[in-house]
Design an enzyme around this catalytic site. Structure first.
Site, mmCIF file in Angstrom:
data_model
loop_
_atom_site.group_PDB
_atom_site.id
_atom_site.type_symbol
_atom_site.label_atom_id
_atom_site.label_comp_id
_atom_site.label_asym_id
_atom_site.label_seq_id
_atom_site.Cartn_x
_atom_site.Cartn_y
_atom_site.Cartn_z
ATOM 1 N N HIS A 1 -2.286 -1.114 1.205
ATOM 2 C CA HIS A 1 -1.807 -2.076 1.984
ATOM 3 C C HIS A 1 -1.589 -3.359 1.089
ATOM 4 C CE1 HIS A 1 -1.174 -4.377 5.572
ATOM 5 N NE2 HIS A 1 -2.193 -5.288 5.311
ATOM 6 N N ASP B 1 -0.075 3.420 3.675
ATOM 7 C CA ASP B 1 -0.839 2.156 3.970
ATOM 8 C C ASP B 1 -1.720 2.493 5.459
ATOM 9 O OD1 ASP B 1 -1.649 -0.526 5.164
ATOM 10 O OD2 ASP B 1 0.542 -1.139 4.642
ATOM 11 N N SER C 1 1.499 -8.761 5.483
ATOM 12 C CA SER C 1 1.136 -8.237 6.491
ATOM 13 C C SER C 1 1.114 -9.289 7.812
ATOM 14 C CB SER C 1 -0.298 -7.975 6.269
ATOM 15 O OG SER C 1 -0.878 -7.114 7.553
#
Length: 184
Positions: free
Chosen positions: A163, A136, A72
């Site tokens: 996620h 996500d 991320s």
């Protein structure tokens, strides 16, 4: 030829013991692969300059036997480090990566202002892989897919992965561990 090491760069609201980071590191260590899991400062209120400096220090010297796995916000942070480093890298595996603003997290916009040009960075990385979930809620799947396309990366889609956090069921990540083993 095994990599000298694998470096894992966590994302927003995380630390080295969050999610799947330690489990992946332990699984690779059992294969004799050295793994460093970076600890970026103030993960709930990240500062671009501090994260890039800390990631740069954690990544250290890179070469074609180094693999970086970034999750991320760790992905755009890693891209900024790699944009400054002209050496070749063995592989970058980006999990839920992005390089543009996230509508749901405007507090992270500083990381995506003037993002590094992807083509020059990609040209110095032997293997680029982006992992996306079809569901996500933090980084919209289309944002990650677009990032993968522009980064000229292999795209791996995992159904129902969220996620890729512990609360999404990712305290271990066998698919990622297998991808890393394939890369090394």
């Amino acid at each position: 030829m095994s990599p000298r090491r694998v470096v894992i760069i966590h994302g927003y609201n995380a630390n080295p013991t969050s999610h799947w980071f330690a489990a992946v590191a332990d699984a690779l260590a059992s294969d004799g692969i050295h793994v460093d899991v970076a600890e970026l400062p103030d993960p709930t209120s990240p500062s671009l300059d501090r994260w890039v400096a800390t990631a740069r220090a954690a990544i250290g010297e890179i070469d074609e036997q180094t693999v970086i796995v970034a999750h991320s916000l760790g992905s755009i942070t890693t891209l900024r480090v790699l944009a400054e480093d002209r050496r070749n890298l063995g592989a970058l595996i980006s999990v839920a990566g992005f390089d543009r603003p996230l509508p749901s997290l405007p507090k992270l916009d500083a990381f995506t202002v003037d993002p590094p040009a992807l083509a020059p960075v990609a040209a110095r990385i032997r293997r680029r892989i982006v992992i996306v979930s079809d569901h996500d809620e933090v980084v919209a799947p289309d944002i990650t897919r677009d990032f993968a396309r522009r980064f000229d990366a292999e795209l791996v889609e995992i159904q129902g992965g969220g996620h890729f956090r512990a609360r999404d069921g990712f305290t271990v990540f066998p698919a990622l561990t297998a991808i890393i083993r394939d890369v090394v």
